[in-house]
Design a protein around this motif. Structure first.
Motif, PDB file in Angstrom:
ATOM      1  N   GLY A  57      -5.483 -27.740 -12.087  1.00  0.00           N
ATOM      2  CA  GLY A  57      -6.445 -28.833 -11.915  1.00  0.00           C
ATOM      3  C   GLY A  57      -5.787 -30.008 -11.208  1.00  0.00           C
ATOM      4  O   GLY A  57      -6.371 -30.626 -10.307  1.00  0.00           O
ATOM      5  N   ASN A  58      -4.547 -30.317 -11.592  1.00  0.00           N
ATOM      6  CA  ASN A  58      -3.813 -31.403 -10.938  1.00  0.00           C
ATOM      7  C   ASN A  58      -3.513 -31.084  -9.478  1.00  0.00           C
ATOM      8  O   ASN A  58      -3.584 -31.957  -8.619  1.00  0.00           O
ATOM      9  CB  ASN A  58      -2.498 -31.685 -11.683  1.00  0.00           C
ATOM     10  N   VAL A  59      -3.180 -29.809  -9.216  1.00  0.00           N
ATOM     11  CA  VAL A  59      -2.912 -29.398  -7.823  1.00  0.00           C
ATOM     12  C   VAL A  59      -4.199 -29.564  -7.005  1.00  0.00           C
ATOM     13  O   VAL A  59      -4.193 -30.144  -5.916  1.00  0.00           O
ATOM     14  CB  VAL A  59      -2.417 -27.939  -7.765  1.00  0.00           C
ATOM     15  N   ALA A  60      -5.325 -29.098  -7.565  1.00  0.00           N
ATOM     16  CA  ALA A  60      -6.601 -29.157  -6.827  1.00  0.00           C
ATOM     17  C   ALA A  60      -6.997 -30.600  -6.536  1.00  0.00           C
ATOM     18  O   ALA A  60      -7.541 -30.899  -5.473  1.00  0.00           O
ATOM     19  CB  ALA A  60      -7.691 -28.457  -7.636  1.00  0.00           C
ATOM     20  N   LYS A  61      -6.704 -31.507  -7.488  1.00  0.00           N
ATOM     21  CA  LYS A  61      -7.089 -32.919  -7.289  1.00  0.00           C
ATOM     22  C   LYS A  61      -6.065 -33.673  -6.458  1.00  0.00           C
ATOM     23  O   LYS A  61      -6.286 -34.834  -6.104  1.00  0.00           O
ATOM     24  CB  LYS A  61      -7.225 -33.613  -8.654  1.00  0.00           C
ATOM     25  N   ALA A  69       4.032 -30.117  -8.721  1.00  0.00           N
ATOM     26  CA  ALA A  69       3.893 -28.804  -9.361  1.00  0.00           C
ATOM     27  C   ALA A  69       3.555 -27.694  -8.364  1.00  0.00           C
ATOM     28  O   ALA A  69       3.943 -26.539  -8.554  1.00  0.00           O
ATOM     29  CB  ALA A  69       2.807 -28.870 -10.440  1.00  0.00           C
ATOM     30  N   LYS A  70       2.849 -28.038  -7.291  1.00  0.00           N
ATOM     31  CA  LYS A  70       2.316 -27.019  -6.389  1.00  0.00           C
ATOM     32  C   LYS A  70       3.389 -26.047  -5.889  1.00  0.00           C
ATOM     33  O   LYS A  70       3.256 -24.825  -6.010  1.00  0.00           O
ATOM     34  CB  LYS A  70       1.622 -27.701  -5.208  1.00  0.00           C
ATOM     35  N   GLU A  71       4.470 -26.602  -5.346  1.00  0.00           N
ATOM     36  CA  GLU A  71       5.522 -25.752  -4.760  1.00  0.00           C
ATOM     37  C   GLU A  71       6.218 -24.935  -5.846  1.00  0.00           C
ATOM     38  O   GLU A  71       6.514 -23.759  -5.665  1.00  0.00           O
ATOM     39  CB  GLU A  71       6.574 -26.633  -4.089  1.00  0.00           C
ATOM     40  N   ILE A  72       6.487 -25.593  -6.968  1.00  0.00           N
ATOM     41  CA  ILE A  72       7.208 -24.926  -8.066  1.00  0.00           C
ATOM     42  C   ILE A  72       6.370 -23.740  -8.557  1.00  0.00           C
ATOM     43  O   ILE A  72       6.884 -22.634  -8.741  1.00  0.00           O
ATOM     44  CB  ILE A  72       7.450 -25.922  -9.233  1.00  0.00           C
ATOM     45  N   MET A  73       5.079 -23.965  -8.733  1.00  0.00           N
ATOM     46  CA  MET A  73       4.191 -22.896  -9.215  1.00  0.00           C
ATOM     47  C   MET A  73       4.103 -21.775  -8.185  1.00  0.00           C
ATOM     48  O   MET A  73       4.079 -20.595  -8.539  1.00  0.00           O
ATOM     49  CB  MET A  73       2.796 -23.447  -9.507  1.00  0.00           C
ATOM     50  N   VAL A  79       7.582 -25.669 -14.136  1.00  0.00           N
ATOM     51  CA  VAL A  79       7.508 -27.111 -13.885  1.00  0.00           C
ATOM     52  C   VAL A  79       8.400 -27.781 -14.944  1.00  0.00           C
ATOM     53  O   VAL A  79       8.428 -27.331 -16.091  1.00  0.00           O
ATOM     54  CB  VAL A  79       6.026 -27.558 -13.995  1.00  0.00           C
ATOM     55  N   PRO A  80       9.145 -28.858 -14.567  1.00  0.00           N
ATOM     56  CA  PRO A  80      10.067 -29.462 -15.545  1.00  0.00           C
ATOM     57  C   PRO A  80       9.387 -29.886 -16.855  1.00  0.00           C
ATOM     58  O   PRO A  80       8.251 -30.365 -16.859  1.00  0.00           O
ATOM     59  CB  PRO A  80      10.609 -30.698 -14.799  1.00  0.00           C
ATOM     60  N   ASP A  81      10.144 -29.701 -17.957  1.00  0.00           N
ATOM     61  CA  ASP A  81       9.621 -29.985 -19.302  1.00  0.00           C
ATOM     62  C   ASP A  81       9.010 -31.379 -19.400  1.00  0.00           C
ATOM     63  O   ASP A  81       7.930 -31.547 -19.974  1.00  0.00           O
ATOM     64  CB  ASP A  81      10.756 -29.897 -20.342  1.00  0.00           C
ATOM     65  N   SER A  82       9.708 -32.391 -18.866  1.00  0.00           N
ATOM     66  CA  SER A  82       9.240 -33.769 -19.070  1.00  0.00           C
ATOM     67  C   SER A  82       7.826 -33.935 -18.517  1.00  0.00           C
ATOM     68  O   SER A  82       6.975 -34.571 -19.157  1.00  0.00           O
ATOM     69  CB  SER A  82      10.191 -34.762 -18.397  1.00  0.00           C
ATOM     70  N   LEU A  83       7.549 -33.338 -17.360  1.00  0.00           N
ATOM     71  CA  LEU A  83       6.222 -33.494 -16.746  1.00  0.00           C
ATOM     72  C   LEU A  83       5.159 -32.755 -17.550  1.00  0.00           C
ATOM     73  O   LEU A  83       4.060 -33.268 -17.786  1.00  0.00           O
ATOM     74  CB  LEU A  83       6.235 -32.938 -15.313  1.00  0.00           C
ATOM     75  N   VAL A  84       5.502 -31.522 -17.986  1.00  0.00           N
ATOM     76  CA  VAL A  84       4.521 -30.722 -18.721  1.00  0.00           C
ATOM     77  C   VAL A  84       4.263 -31.351 -20.101  1.00  0.00           C
ATOM     78  O   VAL A  84       3.112 -31.451 -20.546  1.00  0.00           O
ATOM     79  CB  VAL A  84       5.000 -29.262 -18.853  1.00  0.00           C
ATOM     80  N   ASN A  85       5.327 -31.805 -20.758  1.00  0.00           N
ATOM     81  CA  ASN A  85       5.164 -32.410 -22.093  1.00  0.00           C
ATOM     82  C   ASN A  85       4.243 -33.627 -22.029  1.00  0.00           C
ATOM     83  O   ASN A  85       3.374 -33.818 -22.886  1.00  0.00           O
ATOM     84  CB  ASN A  85       6.518 -32.834 -22.676  1.00  0.00           C
ATOM     85  N   GLU A  86       4.453 -34.444 -20.994  1.00  0.00           N
ATOM     86  CA  GLU A  86       3.641 -35.655 -20.846  1.00  0.00           C
ATOM     87  C   GLU A  86       2.159 -35.289 -20.650  1.00  0.00           C
ATOM     88  O   GLU A  86       1.266 -35.903 -21.234  1.00  0.00           O
ATOM     89  CB  GLU A  86       4.153 -36.412 -19.628  1.00  0.00           C
ATOM     90  N   ALA A 177     -17.493 -14.956  -2.983  1.00  0.00           N
ATOM     91  CA  ALA A 177     -16.303 -14.179  -2.604  1.00  0.00           C
ATOM     92  C   ALA A 177     -15.210 -14.419  -3.651  1.00  0.00           C
ATOM     93  O   ALA A 177     -14.916 -15.571  -3.996  1.00  0.00           O
ATOM     94  CB  ALA A 177     -15.828 -14.603  -1.223  1.00  0.00           C
ATOM     95  N   LEU A 178     -14.629 -13.332  -4.167  1.00  0.00           N
ATOM     96  CA  LEU A 178     -13.597 -13.459  -5.195  1.00  0.00           C
ATOM     97  C   LEU A 178     -12.289 -13.929  -4.560  1.00  0.00           C
ATOM     98  O   LEU A 178     -12.027 -13.651  -3.389  1.00  0.00           O
ATOM     99  CB  LEU A 178     -13.392 -12.114  -5.899  1.00  0.00           C
ATOM    100  N   VAL A 179     -11.486 -14.634  -5.362  1.00  0.00           N
ATOM    101  CA  VAL A 179     -10.201 -15.126  -4.849  1.00  0.00           C
ATOM    102  C   VAL A 179      -9.069 -14.595  -5.727  1.00  0.00           C
ATOM    103  O   VAL A 179      -9.269 -14.256  -6.898  1.00  0.00           O
ATOM    104  CB  VAL A 179     -10.151 -16.671  -4.813  1.00  0.00           C
ATOM    105  N   GLN A 180      -7.883 -14.547  -5.105  1.00  0.00           N
ATOM    106  CA  GLN A 180      -6.688 -14.127  -5.844  1.00  0.00           C
ATOM    107  C   GLN A 180      -5.813 -15.360  -6.018  1.00  0.00           C
ATOM    108  O   GLN A 180      -5.608 -16.113  -5.042  1.00  0.00           O
ATOM    109  CB  GLN A 180      -5.931 -13.063  -5.051  1.00  0.00           C
ATOM    110  N   ARG A 181      -5.305 -15.576  -7.222  1.00  0.00           N
ATOM    111  CA  ARG A 181      -4.399 -16.703  -7.434  1.00  0.00           C
ATOM    112  C   ARG A 181      -3.167 -16.523  -6.564  1.00  0.00           C
ATOM    113  O   ARG A 181      -2.650 -15.411  -6.436  1.00  0.00           O
ATOM    114  CB  ARG A 181      -3.982 -16.742  -8.905  1.00  0.00           C
ATOM    115  N   ALA A 182      -2.679 -17.632  -5.992  1.00  0.00           N
ATOM    116  CA  ALA A 182      -1.552 -17.545  -5.056  1.00  0.00           C
ATOM    117  C   ALA A 182      -0.322 -16.931  -5.715  1.00  0.00           C
ATOM    118  O   ALA A 182       0.505 -16.313  -5.042  1.00  0.00           O
ATOM    119  CB  ALA A 182      -1.227 -18.938  -4.527  1.00  0.00           C
ATOM    120  N   ASP A 183      -0.209 -17.084  -7.046  1.00  0.00           N
ATOM    121  CA  ASP A 183       0.999 -16.569  -7.714  1.00  0.00           C
ATOM    122  C   ASP A 183       0.768 -15.193  -8.344  1.00  0.00           C
ATOM    123  O   ASP A 183       1.596 -14.712  -9.101  1.00  0.00           O
ATOM    124  CB  ASP A 183       1.524 -17.576  -8.750  1.00  0.00           C
ATOM    125  N   ASP A 184      -0.328 -14.528  -8.010  1.00  0.00           N
ATOM    126  CA  ASP A 184      -0.587 -13.189  -8.564  1.00  0.00           C
ATOM    127  C   ASP A 184      -0.087 -12.066  -7.647  1.00  0.00           C
ATOM    128  O   ASP A 184      -0.689 -10.995  -7.564  1.00  0.00           O
ATOM    129  CB  ASP A 184      -2.093 -13.006  -8.855  1.00  0.00           C
TER     130      ASP A 184
END
Ligand code: AMP
Length: 238
Positions: A57-61, A69-73, A79-86, A177-184
């Motif tokens: 959702g954050n990447v899309a917005k 996060a986009k590149e890491i994902m 994604v680093p703990d501090s960002l995800v925890n927050e 049209a169905l989509v495939q997640r970039a990381d699948d």
């Protein structure tokens, strides 16, 4: 009626008093954490909190977090703990999380687990975490991940090998049209499995050592797995 729905009806009739509290759904990528989370949401009426969905959702917005996060994902790394925890801290403050929630995809590292345990220990009202790990064999997971296709409109999930849409490439409900997640993809799947084995397997051990852990076989019908998870949580909450 599925066995989960029967259990839901029974829960309503008996006024089941088991408060679920915080539930962690664990397991390698593709074991069906998202699918099971949705079953449990119906059963207990508590929200699913998926860090993967929140990050997407954050990447899309295009938020500052989404940009990092986009590149890491895309590489299948964490994604680093501090960002995800927050991000999780902000979500847990929302009123719908008061009676419990289903964490899907978090905590994925020991650092995240210790952060979560510490946070819950400070809240007098909160029950401790129960972790449930869903087990599925590696080759089965590869087919589940690389075959997965999503409807961008209604979020229905298909699989080209195991649960194809009637018209190849298009949603049965929306016609979109169905989509495939970039990381699948297979390459990213292998990287995600490496991250899982190295970083997330110790989280499973952590909750096993605390005695608040159960394992369920994820290679069964959706409703059977869900009923197994509900039974495990009720047993561990006694
Ligand atoms: P998922 O949808 O849970 O498979 O997550 C997709 C991707 O989002 C992962 O491969 C990670 O890059 C990232 N991600 C999701 N949850 C976390 C987490 N708890 N910690 C770090 N990265 C995460």
């Amino acid at each position: 009626m599925s066995s989960t729905m029967i259990a839901v009806e029974q829960g309503r009739e008996t006024g089941s008093k088991t408060l679920p509290g915080p539930i962690l759904l664990m397991g390698a990528p593709g074991v069906g954490k998202g699918t099971q989370a949705k079953e449990l949401v119906k059963f207990w009426g508590i929200p699913q909190i998926s860090t993967g969905d929140l990050l997407r959702g954050n990447v899309a917005k295009g938020t500052p977090l989404g940009k990092v996060a986009k590149e890491i994902m895309g590489r299948g790394e964490l994604v680093p703990d501090s960002l995800v925890n927050e991000m999780v801290a902000a979500r847990l403050k929302e009123p719908d999380a008061a009676n419990g929630y289903i964490l899907d995809g978090f905590p994925r590292t020991l650092g995240q687990a210790h952060w979560l345990d510490g946070r819950l220990a400070l809240e007098a009202e909160s029950l401790p975490v129960i972790a449930v790990s869903i087990q599925v064999d590696y080759n089965q997971l590869l087919r589940r991940i690389t075959g997965r296709r999503n409807c961008p409109v209604c979020a229905t999930i298909y699989n080209i090998y195991m649960n194809p849409s009637k018209r190849d490439g298009f949603c049965d409900v929306e016609g979109a049209a169905l989509v495939q997640r970039a990381d699948d993809t297979e390459a990213v799947f292998k990287e995600r499995m490496r991250a899982y084995a190295g970083l997330t397997a110790p989280v499973v051990d952590h909750y096993r050592d605390l005695g608040r852990f159960a394992e369920v076989d994820g290679d069964r019908p959706i409703a059977t797995i869900a009923a197994g998870i509900v039974a495990a949580v009720e047993r561990l909450r006694k």
